[in-house]
Design a protein around this motif. Structure first.
Motif, short mmCIF file in Angstrom:
data_model
loop_
_atom_site.label_atom_id
_atom_site.label_comp_id
_atom_site.label_asym_id
_atom_site.label_seq_id
_atom_site.Cartn_x
_atom_site.Cartn_y
_atom_site.Cartn_z
N ASP A 33 0.87 -1.18 0.00
CA ASP A 33 0.00 0.00 0.00
C ASP A 33 0.90 1.22 0.00
OD1 ASP A 33 -2.32 -1.54 0.26
OD2 ASP A 33 -2.15 -1.56 2.44
N TYR A 34 0.57 2.20 -0.80
CA TYR A 34 1.30 3.45 -0.84
C TYR A 34 0.44 4.49 -0.15
CZ TYR A 34 4.29 1.13 -4.21
OH TYR A 34 5.15 0.25 -4.81
N LEU A 35 0.99 5.11 0.87
CA LEU A 35 0.25 6.11 1.63
C LEU A 35 0.93 7.45 1.45
CD1 LEU A 35 0.12 4.01 4.91
CD2 LEU A 35 -1.68 4.15 3.17
N LEU A 36 0.24 8.40 0.89
CA LEU A 36 0.79 9.73 0.72
C LEU A 36 0.57 10.52 2.00
CD1 LEU A 36 2.03 11.97 -1.02
CD2 LEU A 36 -0.30 12.54 -1.76
N VAL A 37 1.65 11.00 2.54
CA VAL A 37 1.58 11.91 3.68
C VAL A 37 1.89 13.27 3.08
CG1 VAL A 37 2.52 12.49 5.94
CG2 VAL A 37 2.38 10.09 5.22
N ASP A 38 0.86 14.04 2.87
CA ASP A 38 0.97 15.27 2.10
C ASP A 38 1.26 16.47 3.00
OD1 ASP A 38 0.94 16.81 -0.17
OD2 ASP A 38 -1.12 16.34 -0.74
N ASP A 39 1.27 17.65 2.39
CA ASP A 39 1.51 18.88 3.14
C ASP A 39 0.51 19.02 4.28
OD1 ASP A 39 3.55 19.64 1.46
OD2 ASP A 39 2.28 20.94 0.22
N PHE A 40 1.01 19.50 5.40
CA PHE A 40 0.13 19.82 6.52
C PHE A 40 -0.50 21.18 6.26
CE2 PHE A 40 3.46 17.31 8.89
CZ PHE A 40 2.67 16.19 9.07
N ASP A 41 -1.59 21.46 6.98
CA ASP A 41 -2.12 22.82 6.93
C ASP A 41 -1.11 23.73 7.64
OD1 ASP A 41 -2.81 23.14 9.84
OD2 ASP A 41 -4.15 21.48 9.38
N LYS A 42 -1.24 25.03 7.46
CA LYS A 42 -0.25 25.99 7.95
C LYS A 42 -0.03 25.86 9.46
CE LYS A 42 0.94 30.87 8.01
NZ LYS A 42 0.55 32.22 7.59
N GLU A 43 -1.10 25.75 10.23
CA GLU A 43 -0.99 25.68 11.69
C GLU A 43 -0.21 24.43 12.13
OE1 GLU A 43 -3.91 25.05 15.48
OE2 GLU A 43 -4.61 26.39 13.90
N THR A 44 -0.54 23.30 11.54
CA THR A 44 0.16 22.05 11.89
C THR A 44 1.62 22.13 11.51
OG1 THR A 44 -1.88 20.80 11.58
CG2 THR A 44 0.17 19.55 11.58
N ALA A 45 1.91 22.68 10.33
CA ALA A 45 3.29 22.79 9.87
C ALA A 45 4.12 23.68 10.79
CB ALA A 45 3.34 23.32 8.44
N LEU A 46 3.52 24.75 11.26
CA LEU A 46 4.25 25.66 12.15
C LEU A 46 4.49 25.06 13.53
CD1 LEU A 46 2.59 29.06 11.19
CD2 LEU A 46 4.89 28.26 10.60
N ASN A 47 3.64 24.13 13.95
CA ASN A 47 3.75 23.53 15.27
C ASN A 47 4.38 22.15 15.25
OD1 ASN A 47 2.55 25.68 16.64
ND2 ASN A 47 0.51 24.95 16.08
N SER A 48 4.91 21.74 14.13
CA SER A 48 5.39 20.38 14.00
C SER A 48 6.83 20.35 13.51
CB SER A 48 4.50 19.62 13.02
OG SER A 48 5.02 18.34 12.80
N SER A 49 7.57 19.38 13.97
CA SER A 49 8.93 19.18 13.46
C SER A 49 8.95 18.09 12.40
CB SER A 49 9.87 18.81 14.62
OG SER A 49 9.44 17.59 15.19
#
Length: 179
Positions: free
Chosen positions: A152-168
């Motif tokens: 199975d291929y699972l795409l983990v795509d761009d986060f929304d802006k808030e998640t991206a700013l709070n995530s490493s």
């Protein structure tokens, strides 16, 4: 569950010996003398391990013979013992594209995918997750490895802006699960 995690980008891998160094825990090499001791060490590790413990004598033989199938046979045996002890092993390999061009009696990556299919589809010993942010590599694997229907291929795509700013977490990743 017990997670075995490997980040192949952790150190440069230009040879089979360096690849084996990543697979087999440097920390525990001299502390185990038997398979039983290795299994006991893994079971006491908690939920995650960053390398497979291996008796030094066996490791020397695996490196000397340069046969990945021997390393994989040991790992499969270890996983079988762990599973029989009541833990579900999960193998996570990050940045597999690092060994894309490594040759050991043929393509090492081809041998790895055969091993992953063996662990998952044939023996049902573990789940395997191959993670990469290299979309060209995953496209090549998809087209050449003949894994259609096996992965199975699972795409983990761009986060929304808030998640991206709070995530490493990395912003773009593609994960393949063999199970």
């Amino acid at each position: 569950m017990l997670f075995f995690k490997f980040n192949l980008r952790r150190t440069p891998i230009t040879s089979y010996e360096e690849f084996v160094d990543i697979l087999f825990s440097l920390e525990f090499r001299n502390s185990v003398k038997t398979l039983k001791e290795a299994v006991s060490l893994i079971l006491s590790a908690g939920k995650e391990a960053f390398g497979f413990p291996i008796p030094a004598e066996l490791l020397n033989e695996i490196v000397r013979e340069k046969k990945p199938k021997n390393a994989f046979a040991y790992i499969a045996t270890l996983m079988k013992e762990v599973k029989e002890a009541g833990k579900n092993p999960i193998l996570i390999v990050d940045e597999l594209q690092v060994i894309e061009d490594l040759k050991v009696n043929g393509s090492l990556i081809y041998e790895m995918f055969n091993f992953f299919v063996h662990l998952t589809k044939e023996e049902h010993l573990s789940h395997v997750f191959v993670v990469t942010s290299d979309s060209l590599f995953i496209e090549k694997v998809y087209n050449e490895a003949m894994l259609q229907g096996r992965a199975d291929y699972l795409l983990v795509d761009d986060f929304d802006k808030e998640t991206a700013l709070n995530s490493s977490c990395p912003r773009d990743s593609l994960m393949m699960r063999l199970s």
